[in-house]
Design a protein around this motif. Structure first.
Motif, PDB file in Angstrom:
ATOM      1  N   GLY A  39      13.381  -6.340  77.271  1.00  0.00           N
ATOM      2  CA  GLY A  39      12.126  -7.101  77.613  1.00  0.00           C
ATOM      3  C   GLY A  39      11.214  -6.398  79.119  1.00  0.00           C
ATOM      4  N   THR A  40      11.744  -6.110  79.823  1.00  0.00           N
ATOM      5  CA  THR A  40      11.208  -5.476  81.158  1.00  0.00           C
ATOM      6  C   THR A  40      10.388  -4.188  80.705  1.00  0.00           C
ATOM      7  N   ALA A  41      10.910  -3.277  79.741  1.00  0.00           N
ATOM      8  CA  ALA A  41      10.152  -2.227  79.440  1.00  0.00           C
ATOM      9  C   ALA A  41       8.876  -2.519  78.574  1.00  0.00           C
ATOM     10  N   ILE A  42       8.953  -3.583  77.900  1.00  0.00           N
ATOM     11  CA  ILE A  42       7.543  -4.108  77.261  1.00  0.00           C
ATOM     12  C   ILE A  42       6.788  -4.755  78.216  1.00  0.00           C
ATOM     13  N   SER A  43       7.523  -5.557  78.898  1.00  0.00           N
ATOM     14  CA  SER A  43       6.574  -6.497  79.828  1.00  0.00           C
ATOM     15  C   SER A  43       5.829  -5.767  81.215  1.00  0.00           C
ATOM     16  N   LYS A  44       6.781  -5.040  81.622  1.00  0.00           N
ATOM     17  CA  LYS A  44       6.172  -4.202  82.991  1.00  0.00           C
ATOM     18  C   LYS A  44       5.557  -2.938  82.379  1.00  0.00           C
ATOM     19  N   GLY A  45       5.726  -2.464  81.172  1.00  0.00           N
ATOM     20  CA  GLY A  45       4.999  -1.246  80.611  1.00  0.00           C
ATOM     21  C   GLY A  45       3.446  -1.628  80.281  1.00  0.00           C
ATOM     22  N   PHE A  46       3.418  -2.902  79.672  1.00  0.00           N
ATOM     23  CA  PHE A  46       2.077  -3.430  79.401  1.00  0.00           C
ATOM     24  C   PHE A  46       1.220  -3.695  80.664  1.00  0.00           C
ATOM     25  N   PHE A  47       2.292  -4.278  81.514  1.00  0.00           N
ATOM     26  CA  PHE A  47       1.442  -4.759  82.938  1.00  0.00           C
ATOM     27  C   PHE A  47       1.008  -3.562  83.595  1.00  0.00           C
ATOM     28  N   LEU A  48       1.751  -2.360  83.871  1.00  0.00           N
ATOM     29  CA  LEU A  48       1.364  -1.242  84.349  1.00  0.00           C
ATOM     30  C   LEU A  48       0.105  -0.623  83.654  1.00  0.00           C
ATOM     31  N   LEU A  49       0.302  -0.467  82.453  1.00  0.00           N
ATOM     32  CA  LEU A  49      -0.834   0.224  81.445  1.00  0.00           C
ATOM     33  C   LEU A  49      -2.302  -0.837  81.738  1.00  0.00           C
ATOM     34  N   ALA A  50      -1.915  -2.143  81.719  1.00  0.00           N
ATOM     35  CA  ALA A  50      -3.183  -3.140  82.190  1.00  0.00           C
ATOM     36  C   ALA A  50      -4.067  -2.861  83.375  1.00  0.00           C
ATOM     37  N   PHE A  51      -3.095  -2.859  84.519  1.00  0.00           N
ATOM     38  CA  PHE A  51      -3.555  -2.291  85.876  1.00  0.00           C
ATOM     39  C   PHE A  51      -4.348  -0.941  85.903  1.00  0.00           C
ATOM     40  N   VAL A  52      -3.624  -0.153  85.436  1.00  0.00           N
ATOM     41  CA  VAL A  52      -4.551   1.221  85.347  1.00  0.00           C
ATOM     42  C   VAL A  52      -5.619   1.319  84.475  1.00  0.00           C
ATOM     43  N   VAL A  53      -5.725   0.654  83.486  1.00  0.00           N
ATOM     44  CA  VAL A  53      -7.041   0.176  82.659  1.00  0.00           C
ATOM     45  C   VAL A  53      -8.095  -0.449  83.620  1.00  0.00           C
ATOM     46  N   ILE A  54      -7.605  -1.534  84.217  1.00  0.00           N
ATOM     47  CA  ILE A  54      -8.444  -2.344  85.261  1.00  0.00           C
ATOM     48  C   ILE A  54      -9.260  -1.450  86.440  1.00  0.00           C
ATOM     49  N   ALA A  55      -8.108  -0.478  87.083  1.00  0.00           N
ATOM     50  CA  ALA A  55      -8.544   0.389  88.085  1.00  0.00           C
ATOM     51  C   ALA A  55      -9.653   1.202  87.571  1.00  0.00           C
ATOM     52  N   ARG A  56      -9.882   1.537  86.148  1.00  0.00           N
ATOM     53  CA  ARG A  56     -10.870   2.249  85.630  1.00  0.00           C
ATOM     54  C   ARG A  56     -11.923   1.464  85.335  1.00  0.00           C
ATOM     55  N   ILE A  57     -12.056   0.199  85.017  1.00  0.00           N
ATOM     56  CA  ILE A  57     -13.133  -0.516  84.781  1.00  0.00           C
ATOM     57  C   ILE A  57     -13.689  -1.001  86.286  1.00  0.00           C
ATOM     58  N   ILE A  58     -12.967  -1.544  87.142  1.00  0.00           N
ATOM     59  CA  ILE A  58     -13.719  -1.777  88.529  1.00  0.00           C
ATOM     60  C   ILE A  58     -13.745  -0.935  89.386  1.00  0.00           C
ATOM     61  N   SER A  59     -14.469  -1.280  90.601  1.00  0.00           N
ATOM     62  CA  SER A  59     -14.408  -0.302  91.805  1.00  0.00           C
ATOM     63  C   SER A  59     -13.281  -0.460  92.687  1.00  0.00           C
TER      64      SER A  59
END
Length: 496
Positions: free
Chosen positions: A36-56
């Motif tokens: 559960g953690t691998a899926i949940s936190k892996g996606f969460f990490l990926l999401a905030f990496v993408v967010i960092a590239r979208i916003i300032s």
């Protein structure tokens, strides 16, 4: 399946043949937790990496402060009630269903009241919180939505603690999977279309969804064990809850606002405060996920720590104390050796934050070392001493944050690392004297070898330019750390 059988065999050998039933439960809990953690936190990490590239970077810092606001007041309203539900359900779910029902019911009611109170206070003092805590008057709507996210996150936290006490680790894993599957698309879409506001809306929707999911699983789990909602003898239940929960509650109330205060201090010190916090949050992102993972693994061991505390089971003691520590080192050591490679994934704006990342990772390793001991604090009813430890840490971290105030994100990370390290060193004699941990599980040539390897790993980044040589040393040091833990385990279980 071969890997699962291998893990089961190893845990059986760690805990001994007489503990096969326990080892099977721990194995299943760990497997489901990691899934559960691998899926949940892996996606969460990926999401905030993408967010960092979208916003300032500045907007990334704003999101970080709002998340800190959510986490702080979630901990305030939940405090240790989730741990209380975990402990008393783990101990009494089979032998004393009436007591288990009363304790769970009282904690559930108290969390609801506290969560509702915090929501109402946040709405009433919305403008003040936005200006003086968050530091940006334009974020009023985001703060309001964050207040509702706190409400649902608090209720979910209690439910997850209760599921752990019922040893429903597969259900906890499914809740985490739902969290991950929803977080990635919602957070990214929110950031793309609405920036900071979109991310906060996404966090609120995710918290509502996982609250509903955990409520469904908990209802079935309580029904299976015959545990019902009952408030008879409420006064007696409150006395029991207070004796265990109050010191932990005060400790949680103390720690979370200190973190929020230090973040606000960083933001308000200079005109580029949100940008500095953005750098810090990028460095902290992976470590926060590691900390969550360690905490979730701790949920698996927590009910068994309640049962086996002071039972003189050397193998279980070693595994209980060091599982979080080993996991923390395994997950964090690559970042100590290759912080530059990790920061590149956020984009070129973040590439200068490698020192901040190293300090954050070192703090995470120190925290991981304390996790097993923290479980014994609860098992041995030393929660007032835990409050003293947290108080000492809070004074330290505020002092060092002011001391390093001019150093921005690096200073913020350094302050927390120094405070965690000093706190651990000062309280080690107490841990040993109260038998929360044995002397040989702290002072050992094997531990010295592990700490030295971490230090050498950091030096490889600063003093070696060749990436191939760094990879070679990383592999050698990793093998040496694993060997140290293996030898340490054998020696401890042989002579304990």
């Amino acid at each position: 399946m071969d890997y699962i059988l291998f893990i089961k065999k190893k845990i059986n050998s760690f805990l001994g043949k007489e503990s096969n039933a326990t080892s099977r439960k721990i194995t299943k809990g760990l497997i489901w937790t990691f899934l559960g953690t691998a899926i949940s936190k892996g996606f969460f990490l990926l999401a905030f990496v993408v967010i960092a590239r979208i916003i300032s970077v500045e907007d990334y810092g704003k999101i970080g402060l709002l998340r800190s606001f959510i986490n702080t007041f979630t901990f305030f309203s939940l405090a240790s009630f989730g741990v209380t539900a975990n402990k008393y359900l783990a101990i009494n779910k089979e032998n004393n269903k009436i007591l288990a029902s009363r304790i769970y019911s009282s904690t559930r009611l108290l969390v609801f009241i506290l969560s509702l109170f915090i929501l109402l206070v946040s709405v009433i003092f919305l403008e003040d919180i936005t200006i003086y805590v968050v530091g940006d008057a334009t974020l009023k709507t985001e703060v309001l939505l964050s207040s509702f996210a706190i409400f649902f996150a608090s209720l979910n936290g209690l439910q997850m603690g209760a599921l752990s006490g019922l040893e429903k680790f597969n259900k906890i894993s499914k809740v985490h999977i739902v969290n991950g599957l929803l977080s990635l698309p919602l957070l990214c879409l929110g950031a793309y279309y609405k920036g900071v506001l979109g991310v906060i809306v996404a966090l609120l929707l995710v918290n509502i969804a996982i609250w509903l999911c955990s409520a469904f699983f908990l209802h079935r789990g309580l029904k299976e064990f015959g545990i019902t909602f009952r408030l008879d003898n409420f006064g007696d239940s409150i006395k029991i809850v207070k004796s265990f929960t109050l010191p932990s509650f005060l400790g949680g109330v103390m720690m979370s606002p200190v973190i929020l205060y230090c973040n606000s201090l960083l933001v308000n010190y200079s005109s580029d405060g949100f940008e500095e916090l953005g750098f810090y949050n990028a460095a902290f992102l992976y470590s926060s996920i590691v900390s969550i993972l360690i905490g979730i693994v701790g949920q698996v061991f927590y009910p068994f720590s309640m049962k086996f505390f002071n039972k003189k089971n050397a193998k279980f003691d070693f595994v209980n104390i060091f599982t979080s520590y080993i996991l923390g080192i395994i997950l964090c050591f690559p970042l100590l050796c290759f912080p530059d490679l990790f920061m590149k994934i956020f984009g070129e704006d973040y590439e200068g934050s490698t020192t901040t990342l190293i300090l954050v990772v070192l703090s995470t390793i120190v925290i991981a070392h304390r996790q097993g001991i923290a479980r014994n604090f609860a098992a041995g009813d030393f929660m007032w001493w835990s409050l003293l430890s947290n108080s000492f840490w809070a004074v330290n971290v505020i002092f060092w944050c002011y001391f390093f105030l001019e150093d921005g994100a690096v200073g913020r990370a350094a302050a927390f690392f120094i405070a965690y390290l000093i706190n651990t060193l000062v309280f080690i004699p107490f841990y040993i004297r109260k038998k929360l941990i044995t002397r040989s599980l702290v002072f050992s040539k094997f531990h010295l070898g592990i700490i030295s390897s971490l230090f050498i790993g950091v030096c490889t980044f600063y003093y070696l330019d060749s990436i191939f040589l760094r990879i070679f040393l990383f592999m050698g040091l990793t093998s040496f750390i694993i060997l140290c833990f293996y030898k340490w385990f054998n020696k401890y279980t042989q002579y304990a």
